[in-house]
Design a protein around this motif. Structure first.
Motif, PDB file in Angstrom:
ATOM      1  N   GLY A  67       0.731  -1.020   0.028  1.00 15.74           N
ATOM      2  CA  GLY A  67      -0.178  -0.010   0.057  1.00 15.74           C
ATOM      3  C   GLY A  67       0.882   1.203  -0.156  1.00 15.74           C
ATOM      4  O   GLY A  67       1.775   1.010  -0.689  1.00 15.74           O
ATOM      5  N   THR A  68       0.389   2.377   0.562  1.00  9.55           N
ATOM      6  CA  THR A  68       1.227   3.483   0.890  1.00  9.55           C
ATOM      7  C   THR A  68       2.645   2.907   1.490  1.00  9.55           C
ATOM      8  O   THR A  68       3.626   3.648   0.888  1.00  9.55           O
ATOM      9  CB  THR A  68       0.577   4.230   1.967  1.00  9.55           C
ATOM     10  N   GLY A  90       4.363   2.399  -2.071  1.00 13.60           N
ATOM     11  CA  GLY A  90       3.249   2.973  -2.963  1.00 13.60           C
ATOM     12  C   GLY A  90       3.485   4.477  -2.952  1.00 13.60           C
ATOM     13  O   GLY A  90       3.185   5.204  -3.802  1.00 13.60           O
ATOM     14  N   ALA A  91       3.631   4.999  -1.922  1.00 14.70           N
ATOM     15  CA  ALA A  91       3.943   6.298  -1.509  1.00 14.70           C
ATOM     16  C   ALA A  91       5.179   6.836  -2.564  1.00 14.70           C
ATOM     17  O   ALA A  91       4.958   7.978  -2.996  1.00 14.70           O
ATOM     18  CB  ALA A  91       4.240   6.836  -0.327  1.00 14.70           C
ATOM     19  N   GLN A 141       3.439   7.516  -5.613  1.00 15.33           N
ATOM     20  CA  GLN A 141       2.626   8.912  -5.683  1.00 15.33           C
ATOM     21  C   GLN A 141       3.496  10.028  -5.803  1.00 15.33           C
ATOM     22  O   GLN A 141       2.977  10.913  -6.429  1.00 15.33           O
ATOM     23  CB  GLN A 141       1.753   8.912  -4.218  1.00 15.33           C
ATOM     24  N   ALA A 191      -0.707   6.263 -11.143  1.00 16.08           N
ATOM     25  CA  ALA A 191       0.165   5.385 -10.399  1.00 16.08           C
ATOM     26  C   ALA A 191       0.284   3.990 -11.182  1.00 16.08           C
ATOM     27  O   ALA A 191       1.376   3.528 -11.587  1.00 16.08           O
ATOM     28  CB  ALA A 191      -0.177   4.760  -9.022  1.00 16.08           C
ATOM     29  N   SER A 192      -0.832   3.555 -12.072  1.00 14.10           N
ATOM     30  CA  SER A 192      -0.779   2.427 -12.889  1.00 14.10           C
ATOM     31  C   SER A 192       0.041   2.744 -14.167  1.00 14.10           C
ATOM     32  O   SER A 192       0.287   1.689 -14.732  1.00 14.10           O
ATOM     33  CB  SER A 192      -1.954   1.971 -13.164  1.00 14.10           C
ATOM     34  N   SER A 247       2.869   3.634 -14.398  1.00 13.44           N
ATOM     35  CA  SER A 247       4.208   3.091 -14.089  1.00 13.44           C
ATOM     36  C   SER A 247       4.470   1.910 -14.539  1.00 13.44           C
ATOM     37  O   SER A 247       5.890   1.846 -15.116  1.00 13.44           O
ATOM     38  CB  SER A 247       4.466   2.849 -12.550  1.00 13.44           C
ATOM     39  N   GLY A 302      -2.627  -5.609  -1.727  1.00 13.89           N
ATOM     40  CA  GLY A 302      -2.576  -4.136  -1.757  1.00 13.89           C
ATOM     41  C   GLY A 302      -2.431  -3.407  -2.992  1.00 13.89           C
ATOM     42  O   GLY A 302      -2.370  -4.253  -3.767  1.00 13.89           O
ATOM     43  N   GLY A 303      -2.768  -2.211  -3.088  1.00 13.97           N
ATOM     44  CA  GLY A 303      -3.062  -1.545  -4.218  1.00 13.97           C
ATOM     45  C   GLY A 303      -1.924  -1.699  -5.300  1.00 13.97           C
ATOM     46  O   GLY A 303      -2.269  -2.159  -6.571  1.00 13.97           O
ATOM     47  N   ALA A 304      -0.693  -1.707  -4.991  1.00 11.83           N
ATOM     48  CA  ALA A 304       0.379  -2.038  -5.907  1.00 11.83           C
ATOM     49  C   ALA A 304       0.752  -3.272  -6.274  1.00 11.83           C
ATOM     50  O   ALA A 304       1.391  -3.495  -7.227  1.00 11.83           O
ATOM     51  CB  ALA A 304       1.624  -1.096  -5.281  1.00 11.83           C
ATOM     52  N   ASN A 357       0.358  -4.368 -10.082  1.00 10.50           N
ATOM     53  CA  ASN A 357       1.273  -3.942 -11.091  1.00 10.50           C
ATOM     54  C   ASN A 357       2.261  -5.457 -11.204  1.00 10.50           C
ATOM     55  O   ASN A 357       3.100  -5.688 -10.660  1.00 10.50           O
ATOM     56  CB  ASN A 357       2.304  -3.124 -10.533  1.00 10.50           C
TER      57      ASN A 357
HETATM   58  P1  ADP Z   1      -3.589   2.205   1.367  1.00  6.79           P
HETATM   59  O1  ADP Z   1      -4.366   1.168   1.758  1.00  6.79           O
HETATM   60  O2  ADP Z   1      -2.034   2.350   2.063  1.00  6.79           O
HETATM   61  O3  ADP Z   1      -4.180   3.436   1.111  1.00  6.79           O
HETATM   62  P2  ADP Z   1      -3.556   0.695  -1.216  1.00  6.79           P
HETATM   63  O4  ADP Z   1      -3.662  -0.577  -0.921  1.00  6.79           O
HETATM   64  O5  ADP Z   1      -5.049   1.423  -1.565  1.00  6.79           O
HETATM   65  O6  ADP Z   1      -3.094   1.576  -0.080  1.00  6.79           O
HETATM   66  O7  ADP Z   1      -2.631   1.099  -2.346  1.00  6.79           O
HETATM   67  C1  ADP Z   1      -2.528   2.270  -3.008  1.00  6.79           C
HETATM   68  C2  ADP Z   1      -0.954   2.639  -3.245  1.00  6.79           C
HETATM   69  O8  ADP Z   1      -0.323   1.642  -4.046  1.00  6.79           O
HETATM   70  C3  ADP Z   1      -0.720   3.941  -3.594  1.00  6.79           C
HETATM   71  O9  ADP Z   1       0.539   4.411  -3.051  1.00  6.79           O
HETATM   72  C4  ADP Z   1      -0.339   3.812  -5.132  1.00  6.79           C
HETATM   73  O10 ADP Z   1       0.703   4.826  -5.367  1.00  6.79           O
HETATM   74  C5  ADP Z   1       0.195   2.585  -5.272  1.00  6.79           C
HETATM   75  N1  ADP Z   1      -0.340   1.875  -6.463  1.00  6.79           N
HETATM   76  C6  ADP Z   1      -1.687   1.680  -6.580  1.00  6.79           C
HETATM   77  N2  ADP Z   1      -1.635   1.009  -8.066  1.00  6.79           N
HETATM   78  C7  ADP Z   1      -0.449   0.919  -8.601  1.00  6.79           C
HETATM   79  C8  ADP Z   1       0.178   0.601  -9.751  1.00  6.79           C
HETATM   80  N3  ADP Z   1      -0.574  -0.134 -10.559  1.00  6.79           N
HETATM   81  N4  ADP Z   1       1.486   0.293  -9.608  1.00  6.79           N
HETATM   82  C9  ADP Z   1       2.187   1.049  -8.559  1.00  6.79           C
HETATM   83  N5  ADP Z   1       1.844   1.375  -7.722  1.00  6.79           N
HETATM   84  C10 ADP Z   1       0.224   1.443  -7.404  1.00  6.79           C
END
Ligand code: ADP
Length: 493
Positions: free
Chosen positions: A259-260, A303-304, A307, A319-320, A322, A403-405, A408
């Protein structure tokens, strides 16, 4: 029904027997920053918004409360709420886990020589992050709070306790072992609140919740909320719930959430493992009378960093993006980005480290920097994993991700390469909520056992390591040299 009480949003998800998501509802929560380093939330808002999204999820599917087998709760951890047991009103804003206002109190505990005993009993490294100093702060700053607490008029709880108390109409004041383990007041070996620590921090024991297993019926919701009672049968802190949702049931199983920051947990079995490398020892869960422990390590900026590329550097729109940009070059051309924006955590533990972009040549461009940023998530993960394996004495078989990233693919491929084990991405990436649902469903017999749950859990994709060992070593060496450049920077040496 999984209640996912996060920091920035309240969510509710209904899962079926196959572990498939049937409906999701979500609402944002306000987070306030009243002073530099302070982070607060309105506990009443946490409760009312959470109740609203739970009601909405039933409406969304048009199902009746009696069709819900059980409710499981997973929550942002450490966040501290103190309320009046008679009125049900919080006496202060919730102090959120990120809040640094009690840093001086944590320093004072260290100065009093308590760090070792705290680590030995609680598995934690003394820090403002955990609930203990936050409770102390409220008792010290709200008029008459300590006296009222001593008289038994006030109750403390993390978000799970607060929600259970409200859902049961004030009948149950409980927390599960995984949440208790994050308070810095809980002896993870004896599994009880620690008298000595309570005395040191002047926290009256009568305000603390009763400890319950992570899976087990703790009560039922009052009819007022959903029209009929529903059993409350599972509780776990978010990271531990994700470990369970990823079915990391065996010692050596680990998951990493991108995530972040990154949160990595490894199941170490029924015995707590003391870290020699600054990782936290925590309780993963208690199920069927058996406790599992975990080692936990975090990366502050993951992930930050992506950002940052987007918002500060203007190198990305989303972000995607990347992924495609990183793939447009075959490597970083020797460029490394160390995103030590707020210092470095495990295994370096250097608060004075700062970000570094090294190895630049005239040919280095946007794609190399973007790729280096993504690779930095994988390198930081590899560093934490290495010390985790060392501390646990358990080699990693595979790394489960969420988690979000983790969406990728480039990052996941590179991650498999640098940790040199397969990386498994599950079909359902809502692992935190799923873990809470599993814990609750096991308690009421909706699922028979963990084996049945494991059958549900299909990886969506497994990324196999493909990089030649010699290349891997060269890249890791470069990364470690880059880290050296970032260490101690803010200390001016
Ligand atoms: P949190 O719960 O900490 O808010 P998330 O699990 O929602 O985080 O993930 C969001 C983070 O993942 C962000 O910091 C974003 O920059 C990163 N992120 C989201 N999608 C991608 C991607 N496809 N590639 C790289 N980083 C990503």
């Amino acid at each position: 029904m999984a209640i996912d009480a996060g920091t920035t949003s309240a969510r509710c998800i209904l899962f079926d027997r196959q572990g498939t998501m049937c409906a999701v509802t979500q609402q944002e929560l306000h987070v306030r920053y009243p002073q530099d380093g302070w982070v607060e939330q309105d506990a009443m808002e946490i409760w009312t918004v959470q109740l609203a999204v739970c009601r909405q999820v039933l409406q969304k599917l048009g199902i009746q409360p009696e069709q819900v087998a059980a409710i499981g709760i997973t929550n942002q951890r450490e966040t501290t709420i103190i309320w009046d047991r008679h009125t049900g009103k919080p006496i202060a804003p919730a102090i959120v886990w990120q809040c640094r206002r009690t840093a001086a109190q944590a320093d004072a505990l260290r100065e009093r020589g308590l760090a070792e005993v705290i680590q030995q009993k609680t598995g934690l490294i003394v820090d403002a992050y955990f609930s203990a100093t936050k409770i102390q702060w409220i008792l010290d700053h709200v008029p008459q709070a300590r006296q009222r607490a001593e008289q038994g008029d006030l109750l403390f709880g993390t978000v799970d306790s607060w929600l259970v108390w409200n859902l049961t109409g004030g009948k149950r004041h409980v927390t599960d072992v995984s949440n208790a383990a994050r308070t810095m007041l809980f002896d993870i070996h004896k599994r009880q609140w620690d008298e000595e620590l309570l005395q040191e921090l002047e926290i009256p024991a009568c305000m603390l919740p009763e400890i319950v297993p992570s899976s087990g019926i703790v009560g039922e919701t009052t009819s007022e909320w959903f029209g009929r009672p529903i059993p409350l049968a599972g509780i776990a802190g978010d990271q531990q719930a994700a470990l369970f949702g990823q079915t990391c049931f065996q010692p050596g199983d680990a998951k990493n959430t991108y995530g972040t920051g990154c949160f990595m947990l490894m199941n170490t079995g029924t015995k707590p493992v003391k870290s020699e490398n600054g990782l936290l020892t925590t309780i993963a869960w208690e199920v069927d009378g058996e406790v599992n422990y975990a080692l936990e390590g975090s990366v502050f900026v993951a992930g930050a960093a992506i950002q940052w590329l987007r918002d500060e550097m203007g190198l990305l729109e989303h972000a995607s993006d990347s992924e495609a940009i990183a793939r447009s070059v075959s490597d970083t051309a020797g460029v490394y980005l160390v995103p030590a924006f707020t210092g470095l955590g495990a295994p370096y533990w250097d608060p004075y480290a700062r970000g570094a972009l090294v190895g630049l040549t005239r040919g280095a461009g946007r794609a190399h920097v973007v790729r280096a940023a993504l690779e930095s998530l994988a390198y930081q993960t590899a560093d934490v994993l290495q010390v985790m394996e060392q501390d646990a004495g358990l080699p990693l078989q595979s790394l489960k991700v969420d988690g979000g990233a983790c969406a990728n693919d480039f990052l996941m491929e590179f991650q498999a390469d640098v940790v040199h084990v397969p990386v498994e991405r599950p079909a359902c990436v809502e692992t935190t909520a799923l873990g809470a649902a599993y814990l609750a469903g096991l308690a009421v017999g909706y699922w028979t056992d963990r084996e049945e749950i494991r059958q549900n859990c299909q990886p969506e994709r497994i990324f196999q390591p493909e990089m030649p060992e010699e290349v891997r070593q060269r890249l890791l060496d470069g990364w470690h040299r880059a880290v050296q450049c970032s260490l101690g920077w803010a200390a001016g040496v």
